[in-house]
Design a protein around this motif. Structure first.
Motif, PDB file in Angstrom:
ATOM      1  N   ARG A   1     -34.655   9.871  32.864  1.00 26.77           N
ATOM      2  CA  ARG A   1     -35.122   8.550  33.196  1.00 26.77           C
ATOM      3  C   ARG A   1     -34.349   7.713  33.806  1.00 26.77           C
ATOM      4  NH1 ARG A   1     -40.558   7.802  30.636  1.00 26.77           N
ATOM      5  NH2 ARG A   1     -40.076   5.617  30.972  1.00 26.77           N
TER       6      ARG A   1
ATOM      7  N   ARG B   1     -32.546   7.599  29.507  1.00 26.86           N
ATOM      8  CA  ARG B   1     -33.288   8.464  28.313  1.00 26.86           C
ATOM      9  C   ARG B   1     -33.417   9.772  29.029  1.00 26.86           C
ATOM     10  NH1 ARG B   1     -38.879   6.805  25.503  1.00 26.86           N
ATOM     11  NH2 ARG B   1     -39.516   8.323  27.281  1.00 26.86           N
TER      12      ARG B   1
ATOM     13  N   VAL C   1     -35.605  13.245  28.359  1.00 25.72           N
ATOM     14  CA  VAL C   1     -36.879  13.610  28.012  1.00 25.72           C
ATOM     15  C   VAL C   1     -36.907  15.157  28.254  1.00 25.72           C
ATOM     16  CG1 VAL C   1     -39.508  13.683  28.380  1.00 25.72           C
ATOM     17  CG2 VAL C   1     -38.004  11.639  28.861  1.00 25.72           C
TER      18      VAL C   1
ATOM     19  N   PRO D   1     -42.366  13.371  34.189  1.00 27.43           N
ATOM     20  CA  PRO D   1     -42.253  12.019  33.521  1.00 27.43           C
ATOM     21  C   PRO D   1     -42.199  10.722  34.512  1.00 27.43           C
ATOM     22  CG  PRO D   1     -41.253  13.350  32.272  1.00 27.43           C
ATOM     23  CD  PRO D   1     -41.397  13.936  33.637  1.00 27.43           C
TER      24      PRO D   1
END
Length: 101
Positions: free
Chosen positions: A30, A34, A36, A67
């Motif tokens: 992200r 972060r 994912v 995402p």
């Protein structure tokens, strides 16, 4: 992931099934850094070869929606679940996807 002349489940040599699908992860990063990990919905044969002798040498991961605000940065697969045409099992693998441009 690619092997010439077929990609099948280890140890029986059958078509890949749920254990193989469950071992794959698409890794997204992200904007905030972060990470994912997303499980595929399924793994499909690309049917990239003209004959059935080597028709399963590449797989296409069928992924859910990306995402929000993330980019694909890698793919992982667990070890010992798929085999090459000689029956040798795969090792755990991580494929890194470079940033474009």
């Amino acid at each position: 992931m690619m092997w010439s002349n077929g990609l099948t489940a280890h140890p029986a040599g059958d078509e890949v099934g749920a254990p193989v699908v469950a071992s794959y992860r698409a890794i997204y990063t992200r904007r905030d850094g972060r990470v994912v990990a997303v499980a595929p919905l399924d793994v499909a044969d690309l049917h990239d070869q003209a004959t059935s002798f080597n028709a399963d040498n590449m797989h296409d991961l069928c992924l859910p929606r990306r995402p929000r605000g993330a980019r694909l940065t890698g793919v992982t697969i667990g070890g010992g679940l798929i085999q090459d045409p000689n029956g040798d099992p795969n090792s755990a693998q991580t494929f890194t996807i470079p940033r474009p441009g």
